[in-house]
Design a protein around this motif. Structure first.
Motif, PDB file in Angstrom:
ATOM      1  N   PHE A 121      38.332 -94.043   6.102  1.00 23.93           N
ATOM      2  CA  PHE A 121      37.456 -94.856   5.255  1.00 23.93           C
ATOM      3  C   PHE A 121      36.155 -95.215   5.978  1.00 23.93           C
ATOM      4  O   PHE A 121      35.098 -95.321   5.337  1.00 23.93           O
ATOM      5  CB  PHE A 121      38.185 -96.111   4.782  1.00 23.93           C
ATOM      6  CG  PHE A 121      39.167 -95.849   3.679  1.00 23.93           C
ATOM      7  CD1 PHE A 121      38.717 -95.500   2.412  1.00 23.93           C
ATOM      8  CD2 PHE A 121      40.532 -95.927   3.895  1.00 23.93           C
ATOM      9  CE1 PHE A 121      39.613 -95.242   1.381  1.00 23.93           C
ATOM     10  CE2 PHE A 121      41.438 -95.663   2.875  1.00 23.93           C
ATOM     11  CZ  PHE A 121      40.971 -95.321   1.618  1.00 23.93           C
ATOM     12  N   TYR A 122      36.235 -95.375   7.286  1.00 25.61           N
ATOM     13  CA  TYR A 122      35.018 -95.599   8.063  1.00 25.61           C
ATOM     14  C   TYR A 122      34.104 -94.378   7.959  1.00 25.61           C
ATOM     15  O   TYR A 122      32.867 -94.500   7.865  1.00 25.61           O
ATOM     16  CB  TYR A 122      35.369 -95.896   9.517  1.00 25.61           C
ATOM     17  CG  TYR A 122      34.193 -96.196  10.421  1.00 25.61           C
ATOM     18  CD1 TYR A 122      33.037 -96.794   9.932  1.00 25.61           C
ATOM     19  CD2 TYR A 122      34.253 -95.888  11.777  1.00 25.61           C
ATOM     20  CE1 TYR A 122      31.965 -97.082  10.775  1.00 25.61           C
ATOM     21  CE2 TYR A 122      33.193 -96.171  12.623  1.00 25.61           C
ATOM     22  CZ  TYR A 122      32.047 -96.753  12.117  1.00 25.61           C
ATOM     23  OH  TYR A 122      30.983 -97.030  12.951  1.00 25.61           O
ATOM     24  N   ALA A 123      34.704 -93.182   7.938  1.00 28.49           N
ATOM     25  CA  ALA A 123      33.912 -91.955   7.772  1.00 28.49           C
ATOM     26  C   ALA A 123      33.126 -91.996   6.467  1.00 28.49           C
ATOM     27  O   ALA A 123      31.954 -91.596   6.417  1.00 28.49           O
ATOM     28  CB  ALA A 123      34.820 -90.732   7.808  1.00 28.49           C
ATOM     29  N   HIS A 124      33.751 -92.502   5.404  1.00 26.25           N
ATOM     30  CA  HIS A 124      33.036 -92.594   4.128  1.00 26.25           C
ATOM     31  C   HIS A 124      31.880 -93.586   4.216  1.00 26.25           C
ATOM     32  O   HIS A 124      30.800 -93.348   3.661  1.00 26.25           O
ATOM     33  CB  HIS A 124      34.001 -92.988   3.020  1.00 26.25           C
ATOM     34  CG  HIS A 124      34.730 -91.820   2.456  1.00 26.25           C
ATOM     35  ND1 HIS A 124      35.248 -91.785   1.188  1.00 26.25           N
ATOM     36  CD2 HIS A 124      35.011 -90.605   2.992  1.00 26.25           C
ATOM     37  CE1 HIS A 124      35.831 -90.627   0.966  1.00 26.25           C
ATOM     38  NE2 HIS A 124      35.706 -89.902   2.048  1.00 26.25           N
ATOM     39  N   LEU A 125      32.097 -94.708   4.892  1.00 30.93           N
ATOM     40  CA  LEU A 125      30.999 -95.654   5.066  1.00 30.93           C
ATOM     41  C   LEU A 125      29.851 -95.004   5.835  1.00 30.93           C
ATOM     42  O   LEU A 125      28.676 -95.185   5.500  1.00 30.93           O
ATOM     43  CB  LEU A 125      31.492 -96.899   5.805  1.00 30.93           C
ATOM     44  CG  LEU A 125      30.399 -97.893   6.220  1.00 30.93           C
ATOM     45  CD1 LEU A 125      29.649 -98.413   4.999  1.00 30.93           C
ATOM     46  CD2 LEU A 125      30.994 -99.047   7.018  1.00 30.93           C
ATOM     47  N   LEU A 126      30.178 -94.213   6.855  1.00 27.86           N
ATOM     48  CA  LEU A 126      29.141 -93.550   7.645  1.00 27.86           C
ATOM     49  C   LEU A 126      28.373 -92.537   6.798  1.00 27.86           C
ATOM     50  O   LEU A 126      27.165 -92.349   6.991  1.00 27.86           O
ATOM     51  CB  LEU A 126      29.773 -92.878   8.865  1.00 27.86           C
ATOM     52  CG  LEU A 126      30.309 -93.861   9.916  1.00 27.86           C
ATOM     53  CD1 LEU A 126      31.172 -93.134  10.937  1.00 27.86           C
ATOM     54  CD2 LEU A 126      29.162 -94.584  10.618  1.00 27.86           C
ATOM     55  N   LEU A 127      29.053 -91.888   5.868  1.00 28.14           N
ATOM     56  CA  LEU A 127      28.334 -91.015   4.933  1.00 28.14           C
ATOM     57  C   LEU A 127      27.369 -91.825   4.074  1.00 28.14           C
ATOM     58  O   LEU A 127      26.222 -91.423   3.849  1.00 28.14           O
ATOM     59  CB  LEU A 127      29.328 -90.281   4.032  1.00 28.14           C
ATOM     60  CG  LEU A 127      30.057 -89.066   4.601  1.00 28.14           C
ATOM     61  CD1 LEU A 127      30.996 -88.492   3.545  1.00 28.14           C
ATOM     62  CD2 LEU A 127      29.091 -87.989   5.062  1.00 28.14           C
ATOM     63  N   ILE A 128      27.847 -92.961   3.585  1.00 23.58           N
ATOM     64  CA  ILE A 128      27.000 -93.836   2.765  1.00 23.58           C
ATOM     65  C   ILE A 128      25.774 -94.279   3.552  1.00 23.58           C
ATOM     66  O   ILE A 128      24.664 -94.405   3.008  1.00 23.58           O
ATOM     67  CB  ILE A 128      27.820 -95.038   2.270  1.00 23.58           C
ATOM     68  CG1 ILE A 128      28.882 -94.578   1.267  1.00 23.58           C
ATOM     69  CG2 ILE A 128      26.927 -96.119   1.668  1.00 23.58           C
ATOM     70  CD1 ILE A 128      29.948 -95.610   0.975  1.00 23.58           C
ATOM     71  N   LEU A 129      25.949 -94.473   4.867  1.00 22.01           N
ATOM     72  CA  LEU A 129      24.846 -94.891   5.732  1.00 22.01           C
ATOM     73  C   LEU A 129      24.009 -93.715   6.222  1.00 22.01           C
ATOM     74  O   LEU A 129      23.157 -93.875   7.097  1.00 22.01           O
ATOM     75  CB  LEU A 129      25.405 -95.674   6.931  1.00 22.01           C
ATOM     76  CG  LEU A 129      26.080 -97.005   6.602  1.00 22.01           C
ATOM     77  CD1 LEU A 129      26.694 -97.625   7.846  1.00 22.01           C
ATOM     78  CD2 LEU A 129      25.107 -97.964   5.952  1.00 22.01           C
ATOM     79  N   HIS A 130      24.279 -92.522   5.680  1.00 21.69           N
ATOM     80  CA  HIS A 130      23.533 -91.312   6.026  1.00 21.69           C
ATOM     81  C   HIS A 130      23.653 -90.967   7.512  1.00 21.69           C
ATOM     82  O   HIS A 130      22.666 -90.630   8.175  1.00 21.69           O
ATOM     83  CB  HIS A 130      22.059 -91.448   5.625  1.00 21.69           C
ATOM     84  CG  HIS A 130      21.845 -91.473   4.149  1.00 21.69           C
ATOM     85  ND1 HIS A 130      21.687 -90.345   3.386  1.00 21.69           N
ATOM     86  CD2 HIS A 130      21.812 -92.504   3.273  1.00 21.69           C
ATOM     87  CE1 HIS A 130      21.530 -90.666   2.117  1.00 21.69           C
ATOM     88  NE2 HIS A 130      21.615 -91.988   2.012  1.00 21.69           N
ATOM     89  N   ARG A 131      24.894 -91.040   8.016  1.00 15.64           N
ATOM     90  CA  ARG A 131      25.184 -90.648   9.399  1.00 15.64           C
ATOM     91  C   ARG A 131      26.298 -89.605   9.374  1.00 15.64           C
ATOM     92  O   ARG A 131      27.436 -89.866   9.756  1.00 15.64           O
ATOM     93  CB  ARG A 131      25.579 -91.882  10.208  1.00 15.64           C
ATOM     94  CG  ARG A 131      24.393 -92.825  10.449  1.00 15.64           C
ATOM     95  CD  ARG A 131      24.798 -94.261  10.692  1.00 15.64           C
ATOM     96  NE  ARG A 131      25.704 -94.421  11.805  1.00 15.64           N
ATOM     97  CZ  ARG A 131      26.279 -95.586  12.133  1.00 15.64           C
ATOM     98  NH1 ARG A 131      26.024 -96.671  11.404  1.00 15.64           N
ATOM     99  NH2 ARG A 131      27.090 -95.665  13.151  1.00 15.64           N
ATOM    100  N   PRO A 132      25.983 -88.385   8.890  1.00 14.18           N
ATOM    101  CA  PRO A 132      27.033 -87.382   8.661  1.00 14.18           C
ATOM    102  C   PRO A 132      27.747 -86.915   9.922  1.00 14.18           C
ATOM    103  O   PRO A 132      28.951 -86.640   9.877  1.00 14.18           O
ATOM    104  CB  PRO A 132      26.272 -86.226   7.991  1.00 14.18           C
ATOM    105  CG  PRO A 132      24.841 -86.426   8.380  1.00 14.18           C
ATOM    106  CD  PRO A 132      24.657 -87.906   8.479  1.00 14.18           C
ATOM    107  N   GLU A 133      27.033 -86.823  11.056  1.00 18.09           N
ATOM    108  CA  GLU A 133      27.698 -86.372  12.283  1.00 18.09           C
ATOM    109  C   GLU A 133      28.751 -87.379  12.720  1.00 18.09           C
ATOM    110  O   GLU A 133      29.870 -87.007  13.099  1.00 18.09           O
ATOM    111  CB  GLU A 133      26.672 -86.146  13.402  1.00 18.09           C
ATOM    112  CG  GLU A 133      25.680 -85.040  13.126  1.00 18.09           C
ATOM    113  CD  GLU A 133      24.498 -85.508  12.281  1.00 18.09           C
ATOM    114  OE1 GLU A 133      24.431 -86.723  11.958  1.00 18.09           O
ATOM    115  OE2 GLU A 133      23.648 -84.669  11.943  1.00 18.09           O
ATOM    116  N   ASP A 134      28.404 -88.664  12.654  1.00 12.29           N
ATOM    117  CA  ASP A 134      29.374 -89.708  13.006  1.00 12.29           C
ATOM    118  C   ASP A 134      30.550 -89.691  12.032  1.00 12.29           C
ATOM    119  O   ASP A 134      31.704 -89.894  12.431  1.00 12.29           O
ATOM    120  CB  ASP A 134      28.709 -91.082  12.977  1.00 12.29           C
ATOM    121  CG  ASP A 134      27.686 -91.267  14.083  1.00 12.29           C
ATOM    122  OD1 ASP A 134      27.759 -90.525  15.082  1.00 12.29           O
ATOM    123  OD2 ASP A 134      26.809 -92.132  13.947  1.00 12.29           O
TER     124      ASP A 134
END
Length: 444
Positions: A252-265
């Motif tokens: 779920f943190y990965a999805h938040l990082l996508l929302i924040l436009h941080r795809p590598e993270d």
């Protein structure tokens, strides 16, 4: 142990795995391991498929007053037993029993590392009835079908645990997760579900700030309820620091990082989640959504199909396969997948609308008819986002934006994905869409 005690076995199993991770050992999560529960595969094959050096075989027996665990460590290559021991404790000592089993295994694998990962802790004790109700609640909450009656049963057990001990933080975290899940499934509106979800999550953290599950519950409340992106990230990071082996928190943190436009993270977190729990159906689903957001459609479809192999009657993954084929422009496959979804979904009204539309206008005619049916039947479910997806698939941008605007107004929990879901790429340049992104304070 008999089948009526499966929830208890699962709870102790998960506690041992978590404690093993705390001892500094790499360990595969319970949901993936359980795929082999009734398997006749040799130990070496299972170890190779899971990518581990050794397996733990264990049995549990329970009396009204005590629990006994018999554990054996098996080498993943030679299949030789490396260690075995029996542990017994009263029911109030079950949390400490799990820790002792984990430390015994860790001592057998790497004796010099035991005790180096965390300071000595006082004996863990818990009211047996509270713990029992909590474990029963978890067993219903984490059933992969998310049937509403199962979720309601989970809530009942969590509330029973809290009635016996209002200071038991895990049960409050369970209540928060119940409301979050029920809201995500459309069983309640955000106005109904968000306040109790947030209240329970804050209560869990206040009672036990070291409980990773409480921080995950608060993170999801902030993400899907408050739309507090940076507050959610802080809670996810705290949860992962407390429990690095929590694959769900990382996903779920990965999805938040996508929302924040941080795809590598996001990919790093998602890949780590898959390492920790490679066969969990929920993670296959979440990974598929992650890959869709990154535009890796073929990889996403592969994940959805793996999910379908484990839950063949679930309409959700069938729906996502259809959508992903459409995004790729593979309309023949999308048409076939949509027809499959109609069958699995079981709604006679939308089935009739899709069939009528298909006769009149082929695939896009079927999608348009399905979109109009869903748009006109508010009682189907609380789902502005889903209706927007249907209209976007029908290439009706005006109706898509109308439903997205309604989703923001009503705080649909799917709206955080507004700016990263490729389904809405076709309206990104519209001022109405840009206004929604600004209103939600999404990073541009």
């Amino acid at each position: 142990v008999d089948s009526t005690q499966a929830y208890f076995v699962d709870g102790v199993h998960e506690a041992v795995i978590s404690d093993l991770a705390d001892e500094g050992l790499g360990v595969i999560a319970r949901t993936s391991v359980l795929q082999y529960q009734h398997s006749a595969k040799p130990v070496r094959v299972i170890a190779r498929e899971l990518g581990v050096d050794a397996l733990v075989e264990a049995s549990l027996s329970r009396t009204p007053d005590s629990v006994t665990v018999r554990a054996r460590l098996v080498d993943g290559r030679s299949e030789q037993y490396l260690w075995h021991r029996t542990y017994a404790a009263s029911l109030v000592q079950v949390p400490s029993l799990a820790l002792n089993v984990a430390r015994g295994i860790a001592r057998a694998i790497a004796p010099r590392r035991v005790g180096s990962q965390r300071a000595a802790q006082p004996e863990r004790r818990v009211d047996p009835e509270v713990y029992d109700d909590y474990l029963k609640g978890r067993s219903y909450l984490h059933r992969p079908t998310y049937i509403r009656t199962d979720l309601e049963t989970a809530r009942d057990y969590f509330e029973r645990a809290i009635a016996r001990d209002s200071t038991y933080a895990p049960a409050w975290a369970g209540i928060a997760s119940y409301w979050t899940t029920a809201r995500q499934r459309g069983y309640y509106t955000p106005q109904e579900a968000t306040p109790p979800s947030e209240a329970a999550a804050y209560k869990a953290v206040a009672l036990d700030s070291t409980l990773a599950e409480a921080h995950v519950a608060l993170a999801t409340a902030k993400l899907y309820g408050e739309w507090d992106w940076h507050g959610a990230e802080g809670e996810f990071r705290r949860a992962i620091a407390l429990k690095p082996d929590d694959a769900g928190a990382r996903a779920f943190y990965a999805h938040l990082l996508l929302i924040l436009h941080r795809p590598e993270d996001a990919l790093r977190q998602m890949n780590r989640a898959r390492e920790l729990d490679p066969l969990d159906p929920l993670l296959l689903w979440i990974n598929g959504l992650t890959l869709t957001g990154l535009g890796r459609y073929d990889d996403a479809i592969a994940q959805y199909r793996k999910f379908l192999a484990r839950t063949p009657n679930g309409p959700g993954a069938t729906y996502l396969v259809w959508q992903t084929f459409d995004l790729e422009g593979r309309f023949a496959q999308a048409d076939s997948a949509m027809q499959r979804w109609v069958v699995v979904n079981g709604d006679s009204g939308i089935a009739a609308a899709v069939a009528r539309g298909h006769r009149q206008g082929g695939y896009l005619g079927a999608v348009r008819a399905g979109a109009d049916y869903r748009g006109a039947h508010e009682s189907i479910t609380y789902d502005p986002w889903g209706k927007a997806v249907w209209y976007a698939t029908a290439r009706d941008n005006d109706s898509t934006l109308t439903w997205l605007e309604r989703g923001v107004e009503q705080r649909d929990p799917a709206m955080p994905y507004l700016d990263i879901h490729p389904r809405f790429n076709q309206v990104h340049g519209d001022p109405r869409f840009q206004a929604l992104v600004k209103r939600m304070k999404l990073p541009s």
